[in-house]
Design an enzyme around this catalytic site. Sequence first.
Site, PDB file in Angstrom:
ATOM      1  CE1 TYR A 173      -3.139  -2.899   0.502  1.00 39.20           C
ATOM      2  CE2 TYR A 173      -3.129  -2.921   2.712  1.00 39.20           C
ATOM      3  CZ  TYR A 173      -3.454  -3.419   1.551  1.00 39.20           C
ATOM      4  OH  TYR A 173      -4.449  -4.471   1.656  1.00 39.20           O
ATOM      5  CG  HIS A 216      -0.522  -8.756   0.093  1.00 37.79           C
ATOM      6  ND1 HIS A 216      -0.290  -7.286   0.045  1.00 37.79           N
ATOM      7  CD2 HIS A 216      -2.058  -8.785  -0.102  1.00 37.79           C
ATOM      8  CE1 HIS A 216      -1.220  -6.711  -0.144  1.00 37.79           C
ATOM      9  NE2 HIS A 216      -2.284  -7.474  -0.581  1.00 37.79           N
TER      10      HIS A 216
END
Length: 325
Positions: A55, A141
């Site tokens: 992010y 992830h």
Amino acid sequence: MRETVSALASLPTRLGYGAANLGNMFREVSDDEAWAVLEAAWDGGVRYFDTAPHYGLGLSERRLGAFLRTKPRDEFIVSTKAGRLIRPNPDDDGGLDLEHAFHVRTDVRREPAYDGVGVRTSLEESLERMGLDRIDVLYLHDPERSGHLDQAIAEAYPAMQDMRAEGLVTAVGIGSMVSDALARSVREADLDVIMIAGRYTLLEQPAAAEVLPACHERDTAVVAASVFNSGLLATTVPSRDSRYEYGAIPDDIWDRVTRIAAICDAHGVPLPAAALQFPFQDSATASVIVGTARAEQIRQNLDLVTMPIPDSLWDELRAEGLTPA
């Protein structure tokens, strides 16, 4: 019940904050805006915060860590993710990371790391960026997105389980938008919790077929993310101009969401309230994660997630085949 399930279930709110927006997702967010939205979440009782190196190429972790360092460490749960290391970008042309929807410079880049050394390094670097002494939950992830699921099962998950045994993290899991990857990971690895992104929502529930049964069988907790399906369920009256999976809305999805919205309206329930509360229809769900860069949106979501919803709404959605029976 696993320790992670108990910890998540005992939080003072079922709503967690997903910090992707703090990485300048979709638009640039100032430091003051980022701090304000985190303050609104904390003041509203939110005590679970999720982030990732992905992010904003580390920006989200840095901003979230700066905020959480001002709070008592035993009063919150924080999760981050492994699988992508942030490294200097020799090909930087001075542009922005718009390919991944983040308005940040590309002087660094992501490098996949789904081996044992990679996930350990990722955790160490996340702790350094956040300035915290520990991370509660470490998710792997999107291992399937870059073709690394086999390696994850063979190398990353065992290393993460060792890290859990060593006390470096309390819990380990996977965060993914792909039901097959989630189900396989639950069945083939000893995971405490999974983050289901967009695959168990009011709009669509492919995770109900195999992922949730596997979680019940293995005593694995669920955190539901992207419950608004990129914004499509975020307003009482859906807009054809909203995003779906970060893109345009297909006709069949638009038909489905308008049917759901009509049923919610008939029962006097705002569509976003139903979207926030739907994942709790399955008892494996411990928390729902939502993200925003606006403090007012956090306060609204906190109201909606506790709004009373009649059982008749869920009954009608099931009867119409819009949610699992």
